[in-house]
Design a protein around this motif. Structure first.
Motif, PDB file in Angstrom:
ATOM      1  N   GLU A 133       7.663  27.033   0.334  1.00  0.00           N
ATOM      2  CA  GLU A 133       8.167  25.811  -0.291  1.00  0.00           C
ATOM      3  C   GLU A 133       7.038  24.836  -0.587  1.00  0.00           C
ATOM      4  O   GLU A 133       6.948  24.259  -1.673  1.00  0.00           O
ATOM      5  N   MET A 136       5.054  25.961  -3.439  1.00  0.00           N
ATOM      6  CA  MET A 136       5.755  25.802  -4.710  1.00  0.00           C
ATOM      7  C   MET A 136       5.693  24.349  -5.173  1.00  0.00           C
ATOM      8  O   MET A 136       5.506  24.057  -6.363  1.00  0.00           O
ATOM      9  N   GLU A 137       5.858  23.414  -4.190  1.00  0.00           N
ATOM     10  CA  GLU A 137       5.794  21.981  -4.507  1.00  0.00           C
ATOM     11  C   GLU A 137       4.419  21.637  -5.063  1.00  0.00           C
ATOM     12  O   GLU A 137       4.291  20.944  -6.088  1.00  0.00           O
ATOM     13  N   GLU A 138       3.414  22.152  -4.376  1.00  0.00           N
ATOM     14  CA  GLU A 138       2.034  21.896  -4.795  1.00  0.00           C
ATOM     15  C   GLU A 138       1.822  22.402  -6.216  1.00  0.00           C
ATOM     16  O   GLU A 138       1.231  21.717  -7.074  1.00  0.00           O
ATOM     17  N   ASN A 139       2.359  23.575  -6.450  1.00  0.00           N
ATOM     18  CA  ASN A 139       2.222  24.202  -7.769  1.00  0.00           C
ATOM     19  C   ASN A 139       2.888  23.352  -8.847  1.00  0.00           C
ATOM     20  O   ASN A 139       2.342  23.131  -9.925  1.00  0.00           O
ATOM     21  N   ARG A 140       4.067  22.822  -8.498  1.00  0.00           N
ATOM     22  CA  ARG A 140       4.802  21.986  -9.450  1.00  0.00           C
ATOM     23  C   ARG A 140       3.999  20.741  -9.808  1.00  0.00           C
ATOM     24  O   ARG A 140       3.851  20.381 -10.982  1.00  0.00           O
ATOM     25  N   LEU A 141       3.458  20.077  -8.750  1.00  0.00           N
ATOM     26  CA  LEU A 141       2.677  18.858  -8.981  1.00  0.00           C
ATOM     27  C   LEU A 141       1.479  19.152  -9.870  1.00  0.00           C
ATOM     28  O   LEU A 141       1.185  18.412 -10.820  1.00  0.00           O
ATOM     29  N   GLU A 142       0.827  20.260  -9.559  1.00  0.00           N
ATOM     30  CA  GLU A 142      -0.360  20.643 -10.321  1.00  0.00           C
ATOM     31  C   GLU A 142       0.015  20.881 -11.784  1.00  0.00           C
ATOM     32  O   GLU A 142      -0.683  20.431 -12.704  1.00  0.00           O
ATOM     33  N   ASN A 143       1.163  21.546 -11.969  1.00  0.00           N
ATOM     34  CA  ASN A 143       1.635  21.833 -13.320  1.00  0.00           C
ATOM     35  C   ASN A 143       1.901  20.537 -14.082  1.00  0.00           C
ATOM     36  O   ASN A 143       1.527  20.401 -15.252  1.00  0.00           O
ATOM     37  N   GLU A 144       2.544  19.593 -13.399  1.00  0.00           N
ATOM     38  CA  GLU A 144       2.835  18.308 -14.045  1.00  0.00           C
ATOM     39  C   GLU A 144       1.557  17.615 -14.475  1.00  0.00           C
ATOM     40  O   GLU A 144       1.446  17.109 -15.599  1.00  0.00           O
TER      41      GLU A 144
END
Lengths: 247, 131
Positions: A133, A136-144
């Motif tokens: 989790e 995944m959160e880290e990945n989302r932030l990075e994507n944003e």
């Protein structure tokens, strides 16, 4: 159990005794001794060295020594097993082997099940989930973040391309105008030059016939030019003489 | 004949007896060892013991750690015949054929004289006050 313990103690004492005796034997009769690993430890007289005191030492006749005289003619009879008994034995062994195989498989599956259902395994699962989790959160932030950066970059790029396109359009227009002007100039120039037209071709021919032009010329050592068929400097009047200057 | 159960890969380890008694007094440890190690060699794990000498109640005592044996069997460790027989007699595994064969051979032969009467049927309750 107490009795057993006592007996064991006594036997251990006996063992010590046996070892001593065995030393004596090895010294006297120089048997070849084999270590427990099968390597030769001693085959020399008067060596009281053992590979390891804690290990069992195997004492026996040397390999390749002949059969005892008393046993030479002894032939052990081959065991006779009836056919039906043999078949039964084979059946039993086959069954045993098969059931052992299945049991092993069963134990293996049990071990897998246990590994999954244990508290530690569950904890591990939970930790793995949490980690997943988090990642995944880290990945989302990075994507944003990257999306924002990309948007900005694309905007700037679009503006730039727009400017470039406009500039290039203007330039093209200007060039086209210039080209038109040049063409007009060229055309006026062309129009002004006296070309031979079909109307005045007769006149042009007559003119050409009337004024023949000779482009041949010659030079003498002094640099005087003789055009056409003139050969002598005296024939040319003074003001018409041409001379090439060597500088 | 092809079997439905896949064969286990051998891991080079075996459950077997290690003799730990003295002369005339057999006592065995049931151990897991590398196949090539011998009685003196390193032992990976002891999973039981076997007192081969009958005690005053005419019992041969065996101790077995079934959990660990199960674990090692699942890992693919081998079983020596005597240990397989002991496990068969204990009811953990099916009876080893050697046991059955020995039994029918014994039945055929005339009974030997015994110093202590063999227990037949269900064993009598323990009379040790300490237990």
């Amino acid at each position: 159990m107490h009795g057993n313990g006592r007996r064991r103690e006594r036997d251990c004492k006996k063992k010590v005794g046996r070892e001593k005796k065995f030393f004596a034997v090895s010294k006297l009769q120089h048997f070849i001794m084999f270590g427990s690993s099968g390597s030769r430890v001693l085959n020399v007289i008067n060596i009281s060295y053992l590979q390891s005191r804690s290990k069992r030492v195997w004492v026996r006749k040397p390999l390749g020594s002949p059969m005892a005289k008393s046993k030479i003619f002894r032939i052990t009879p081959k065991p006779v097993i009836p056919e039906d008994e043999k078949a039964e034995m084979k059946r039993l062994f086959d069954n045993y082997k098969n059931s052992m195989k299945s049991l092993r498989q069963y134990f293996f599956e049990q071990s897998l099940k246990q590994a999954e259902s244990g508290e530690v395994a569950q904890m591990k699962h939970r930790l793995e989930d949490q980690e997943h989790e988090r990642l995944m959160e880290e990945n989302r932030l990075e994507n944003e973040k990257t999306a924002m950066l990309r948007e900005e970059r694309l905007k700037i790029q679009a503006e730039k391309t727009q400017k470039n396109v406009l500039a290039s359009l203007i330039k093209k227009e200007r060039e086209a105008k210039q080209h038109e002007i040049q063409i007009e100039d060229f055309l006026t120039k062309q129009m002004s030059t006296p070309f031979i037209q079909p109307e005045n071709i007769e006149k042009a021919i007559e003119d050409a016939l009337a004024n023949p032009v000779n482009f041949n010329f010659a030079l003498d050592l002094d640099g005087y030019v003789y055009r056409g068929k003139e050969t002598s400097i005296d024939m040319i009047p003074e003001e018409k003489r041409e001379r090439l200057n060597s500088n | 004949m092809a079997s439905a159960v896949s064969t286990f890969t051998k891991i080079g380890k075996v459950i077997r007896l290690n003799r730990h008694g003295c002369t005339n007094r057999p006592f065995y440890h049931i151990v897991v060892q590398n196949t090539k190690d011998n009685q003196d060699g390193p032992v990976i794990e002891q999973v039981g013991s076997f007192d081969a000498m009958p005690n005053n109640k005419n019992e041969k005592l065996v101790a077995l750690n079934f959990e660990r044996i199960q674990y090692w069997l699942a890992q693919g460790a081998g079983l020596s015949d005597p240990v397989a027989q002991l496990l068969g007699l204990s009811g953990f595994l099916p009876n080893h054929p050697r046991t059955l064969i020995q039994a029918w051979k014994n039945r055929r032969e005339p009974p030997r004289e015994r110093k202590i009467e063999a227990i037949k049927g269900i064993a009598p309750p323990l009379d040790n006050p300490k237990l």
